[in-house]
Design a protein around this motif. Structure first.
Motif, short mmCIF file in Angstrom:
data_model
loop_
_atom_site.label_atom_id
_atom_site.label_comp_id
_atom_site.label_asym_id
_atom_site.label_seq_id
_atom_site.Cartn_x
_atom_site.Cartn_y
_atom_site.Cartn_z
N SER A 194 67.06 -1.01 50.79
CA SER A 194 66.90 -2.27 50.07
C SER A 194 67.31 -2.09 48.61
O SER A 194 67.56 -0.98 48.15
N GLU A 195 67.34 -3.17 47.90
CA GLU A 195 67.69 -3.13 46.49
C GLU A 195 66.62 -2.45 45.66
O GLU A 195 66.90 -1.89 44.62
N GLN A 196 65.37 -2.49 46.11
CA GLN A 196 64.28 -1.89 45.34
C GLN A 196 64.49 -0.40 45.16
O GLN A 196 64.19 0.14 44.11
N ALA A 197 65.03 0.30 46.15
CA ALA A 197 65.23 1.74 46.05
C ALA A 197 66.23 2.08 44.95
O ALA A 197 66.15 3.15 44.35
N ASN A 198 67.15 1.18 44.66
CA ASN A 198 68.13 1.43 43.61
C ASN A 198 67.53 1.27 42.22
O ASN A 198 68.09 1.76 41.25
N ASN A 199 66.41 0.59 42.09
CA ASN A 199 65.78 0.37 40.80
C ASN A 199 64.83 1.49 40.41
O ASN A 199 64.35 1.51 39.29
N LEU A 200 64.52 2.41 41.31
CA LEU A 200 63.58 3.47 41.02
C LEU A 200 64.23 4.53 40.14
O LEU A 200 65.38 4.89 40.32
N PRO B 222 55.45 14.06 37.14
CA PRO B 222 56.65 13.40 37.66
C PRO B 222 56.28 12.13 38.44
O PRO B 222 55.36 12.14 39.26
N LEU B 223 57.01 11.05 38.17
CA LEU B 223 56.72 9.75 38.76
C LEU B 223 58.00 9.04 39.17
O LEU B 223 59.05 9.26 38.56
N PHE B 224 57.90 8.17 40.16
CA PHE B 224 58.95 7.20 40.42
C PHE B 224 58.46 5.91 39.79
O PHE B 224 57.33 5.48 40.03
N ALA B 225 59.32 5.29 38.99
CA ALA B 225 58.92 4.08 38.27
C ALA B 225 60.08 3.11 38.20
O ALA B 225 61.24 3.50 38.29
N GLU B 226 59.74 1.84 38.02
CA GLU B 226 60.73 0.78 37.81
C GLU B 226 60.68 0.39 36.34
O GLU B 226 59.60 0.17 35.78
N ARG B 227 61.84 0.27 35.74
CA ARG B 227 61.90 -0.15 34.33
C ARG B 227 61.73 -1.66 34.26
O ARG B 227 62.41 -2.41 34.94
N LYS C 120 56.84 0.55 35.28
CA LYS C 120 55.78 0.28 36.24
C LYS C 120 55.77 1.44 37.23
O LYS C 120 56.79 1.73 37.88
N VAL C 121 54.64 2.12 37.36
CA VAL C 121 54.52 3.27 38.24
C VAL C 121 54.57 2.80 39.70
O VAL C 121 53.83 1.90 40.09
N GLY D 64 51.23 0.84 40.17
CA GLY D 64 51.00 -0.50 39.65
C GLY D 64 50.70 -0.53 38.16
O GLY D 64 50.78 -1.57 37.52
N GLN D 65 50.35 0.63 37.58
CA GLN D 65 50.07 0.71 36.16
C GLN D 65 51.37 0.70 35.36
O GLN D 65 52.41 1.13 35.85
N PHE D 66 51.30 0.24 34.12
CA PHE D 66 52.46 0.25 33.23
C PHE D 66 52.29 1.37 32.21
O PHE D 66 51.20 1.56 31.67
N ILE D 67 53.39 2.10 31.98
CA ILE D 67 53.36 3.20 31.02
C ILE D 67 54.53 3.03 30.05
O ILE D 67 55.52 2.40 30.37
N SER D 68 54.39 3.63 28.89
CA SER D 68 55.47 3.66 27.90
C SER D 68 55.94 5.10 27.74
O SER D 68 55.13 6.01 27.73
N LEU D 69 57.23 5.27 27.60
CA LEU D 69 57.77 6.63 27.42
C LEU D 69 58.21 6.83 25.99
O LEU D 69 58.56 5.99 25.29
#
Length: 67
Positions: free
Chosen positions: A16-22, A31-36, A42-43, A62-67
């Motif tokens: 799906s398209e979601q996998a490309n956004n990780l 180490p995390l997979f996150a969506e920008r 978003k974790v 589901g949590q939001f983090i800042s890098l």
């Protein structure tokens, strides 16, 4: 074929398209997979081998983090 990995199946075999956004990101050594999303991430999944990282509520899915 057997594939032993901590990576989610969706990332190895994207359907799906979601996998490309990780993105694979590291936050405080975790180490995390996150969506920008705008200026934060978003974790989606924790991919650490340390069990203590899964108990950290700051990087729960589901949590939001800042890098």
């Amino acid at each position: 074929m057997i594939l032993y990995t901590v990576m989610p199946q969706e990332y190895i075999f994207p359907q799906s398209e979601q996998a490309n956004n990780l993105e694979l990101v590291t936050w405080n050594g975790i180490p995390l997979f996150a969506e920008r999303e705008e200026h934060q991430y978003k974790v989606i999944r924790v991919i650490s081998t340390n069990p203590a990282h899964y108990l950290n509520q700051q990087v729960a899915p589901g949590q939001f983090i800042s890098l």
